[in-house]
Enzyme design. Structure first.
Site, PDB file in Angstrom:
ATOM      1  N   HIS A 183       6.187   4.507  12.774  1.00 25.61           N
ATOM      2  CA  HIS A 183       6.200   4.477  11.308  1.00 25.61           C
ATOM      3  C   HIS A 183       7.186   5.561  10.852  1.00 25.61           C
ATOM      4  O   HIS A 183       6.842   6.745  10.813  1.00 25.61           O
ATOM      5  CB  HIS A 183       4.779   4.764  10.813  1.00 25.61           C
ATOM      6  CG  HIS A 183       4.594   4.736   9.329  1.00 25.61           C
ATOM      7  ND1 HIS A 183       3.702   3.884   8.711  1.00 25.61           N
ATOM      8  CD2 HIS A 183       5.158   5.461   8.329  1.00 25.61           C
ATOM      9  CE1 HIS A 183       3.724   4.095   7.399  1.00 25.61           C
ATOM     10  NE2 HIS A 183       4.603   5.055   7.156  1.00 25.61           N
ATOM     11  N   HIS A 203       9.942   7.291   8.199  1.00 21.92           N
ATOM     12  CA  HIS A 203      10.525   7.431   6.870  1.00 21.92           C
ATOM     13  C   HIS A 203      12.018   7.730   7.036  1.00 21.92           C
ATOM     14  O   HIS A 203      12.435   8.318   8.045  1.00 21.92           O
ATOM     15  CB  HIS A 203       9.817   8.534   6.086  1.00 21.92           C
ATOM     16  CG  HIS A 203       8.453   8.137   5.621  1.00 21.92           C
ATOM     17  ND1 HIS A 203       7.745   8.843   4.670  1.00 21.92           N
ATOM     18  CD2 HIS A 203       7.658   7.097   5.962  1.00 21.92           C
ATOM     19  CE1 HIS A 203       6.578   8.252   4.455  1.00 21.92           C
ATOM     20  NE2 HIS A 203       6.500   7.197   5.233  1.00 21.92           N
ATOM     21  N   CYS A 255       5.584   9.419   0.787  1.00 16.96           N
ATOM     22  CA  CYS A 255       4.304  10.096   0.962  1.00 16.96           C
ATOM     23  C   CYS A 255       4.086  11.059  -0.191  1.00 16.96           C
ATOM     24  O   CYS A 255       4.883  11.980  -0.382  1.00 16.96           O
ATOM     25  CB  CYS A 255       4.262  10.849   2.280  1.00 16.96           C
ATOM     26  SG  CYS A 255       2.743  11.791   2.492  1.00 16.96           S
ATOM     27  N   ASN A 285       9.692   4.681   3.044  1.00 16.88           N
ATOM     28  CA  ASN A 285       9.587   4.143   4.387  1.00 16.88           C
ATOM     29  C   ASN A 285      10.879   3.416   4.719  1.00 16.88           C
ATOM     30  O   ASN A 285      11.616   2.994   3.835  1.00 16.88           O
ATOM     31  CB  ASN A 285       8.450   3.122   4.438  1.00 16.88           C
ATOM     32  CG  ASN A 285       7.113   3.719   4.144  1.00 16.88           C
ATOM     33  OD1 ASN A 285       6.528   4.375   4.975  1.00 16.88           O
ATOM     34  ND2 ASN A 285       6.613   3.487   2.947  1.00 16.88           N
ATOM     35  N   ARG A 296       0.833  -1.206   0.000  1.00 21.65           N
ATOM     36  CA  ARG A 296       0.000   0.000   0.000  1.00 21.65           C
ATOM     37  C   ARG A 296       0.869   1.258   0.000  1.00 21.65           C
ATOM     38  O   ARG A 296       0.992   1.948  -1.004  1.00 21.65           O
ATOM     39  CB  ARG A 296      -0.961  -0.023   1.201  1.00 21.65           C
ATOM     40  CG  ARG A 296      -2.135   0.952   1.069  1.00 21.65           C
ATOM     41  CD  ARG A 296      -1.814   2.385   1.431  1.00 21.65           C
ATOM     42  NE  ARG A 296      -1.366   2.549   2.807  1.00 21.65           N
ATOM     43  CZ  ARG A 296      -0.906   3.684   3.301  1.00 21.65           C
ATOM     44  NH1 ARG A 296      -0.846   4.767   2.539  1.00 21.65           N
ATOM     45  NH2 ARG A 296      -0.480   3.757   4.553  1.00 21.65           N
ATOM     46  N   ASP A 297       1.508   1.551   1.106  1.00 21.54           N
ATOM     47  CA  ASP A 297       2.299   2.777   1.214  1.00 21.54           C
ATOM     48  C   ASP A 297       3.477   2.740   0.246  1.00 21.54           C
ATOM     49  O   ASP A 297       3.925   3.784  -0.229  1.00 21.54           O
ATOM     50  CB  ASP A 297       2.798   2.928   2.657  1.00 21.54           C
ATOM     51  CG  ASP A 297       3.166   4.357   3.008  1.00 21.54           C
ATOM     52  OD1 ASP A 297       2.900   5.252   2.187  1.00 21.54           O
ATOM     53  OD2 ASP A 297       3.717   4.574   4.093  1.00 21.54           O
TER      54      ASP A 297
END
Length: 300
Positions: free
Chosen positions: A209, A211, A242, A251, A18-19
């Site tokens: 989470h 980055h 993002c 990430n 997803r991300d």
């Protein structure tokens, strides 16, 4: 170094499908399904596999219903999706998603740019989504962006992060994932932020989470581990970033997190070599190299 300060086990929440993929210009349905099926065989217990958002904003995720319909689900894996509103939740439920996630920001500027409303309004919008999910026995995770800095507002105050995290917790989110969206955090600032949040939300219901834009993600994760955090979001091969934070590199790579945890004697249940191979395979399909240092070292 005494191991007593560290958790004995860590749960990895895999963000790659997803991300990770939402930032790629073009990924085929077949490659998404292959990625999730391969990840399911590595020992991961939670894979965020898509999102039910407007295809106008994130066209890469427009086929999430097909993805959920075609993956080979393992009974030991949670397959979750991002759902920003009631429409997204209804679509996710129709696709038999195991869990959903909602998202807001600890900074007003990012909230306005990302979901076009204030933080307070975002929380109001989520209330009926939470009720509907809970009435259908679907657990909801909460994402909180910009917990260290915001690309629009600058530094985020730790007590403000804590207040929004508590609001998500009070709404009914079983876990709050704290996101350093632009990757500027350092261990001291992360510790200050976590201390504030831990005064409002139980540590057992927090995740991190990070980055890796400024190369600090692993250092920040180690800091979080020493403070009792044992759920870490990461992305295979370091895919993603993002779309609303310019210059935000991927990430933190799952391979790098696994290497850290295993080196500290922390059990993850994930096969590092198998996971690294999955990362190599998807990167080959995307015509890029993994940003994971561990993957590069293993490949060498």
């Amino acid at each position: 170094m005494a191991n007593t300060i560290l958790p004995s086990t860590v749960t990895i929440v895999e963000m790659g499908p997803r991300d990770g993929l939402q930032n790629e210009a073009s990924v085929s349905l077949e490659d998404k399904i292959m990625l999730i099926n391969d990840l399911s065989k590595t020992g991961l217990s939670h894979i965020e596999s898509g999102s039910f958002v407007s295809p106008k904003w994130v066209p890469q995720m427009a086929d999430s219903a097909q993805v959920f319909g075609k993956i080979a689900r393992s009974p030991n894996v949670i397959y979750s999706a991002l759902t920003p509103n009631m429409s997204g939740l209804e679509q996710a439920m129709a696709a038999r998603v195991d869990q959903v996630a909602i998202f807001t920001s600890a900074s007003e500027g990012f909230c306005q740019h990302n979901i076009n409303c204030s933080i307070a309004d975002s929380l109001k919008r989520f209330a009926p989504v939470m009720r509907r999910a809970m009435n259908n026995n679907i657990r909801v995770r909460g994402y909180l962006s910009c917990v260290v800095d915001c690309p629009y507002d600058g530094q985020t105050q730790p007590d403000h992060v804590a207040a929004v995290a508590k609001a998500l917790f009070d709404l009914g989110c079983y876990e709050i994932s704290l996101g350093d969206t632009i990757g500027t955090g350092t261990p001291v600032r992360v510790a200050q932020m976590l201390s504030a949040v831990q005064s409002q939300v139980p540590t057992s219901q927090l995740a991190v989470h990070f980055h890796d834009t400024w190369g600090q993600a692993i250092a920040n994760i180690y800091q979080a581990l020493t403070m009792g955090i044992n759920v870490i979001d990461s992305s295979v091969a370091g895919l993603g970033g993002c779309p609303y934070a310019a210059g935000s590199s991927g990430n933190v790579a799952t391979e790098d997190v696994l290497y850290l945890c295993h080196g500290l004697g922390i059990h993850t249940g994930v096969d590092l070599n198998a996971l690294a191979q999955v990362g190599q395979d998807i990167c080959h399909k995307l015509n890029r190299v993994p940003s994971s240092k561990v993957s590069q070292a293993l490949n060498a």
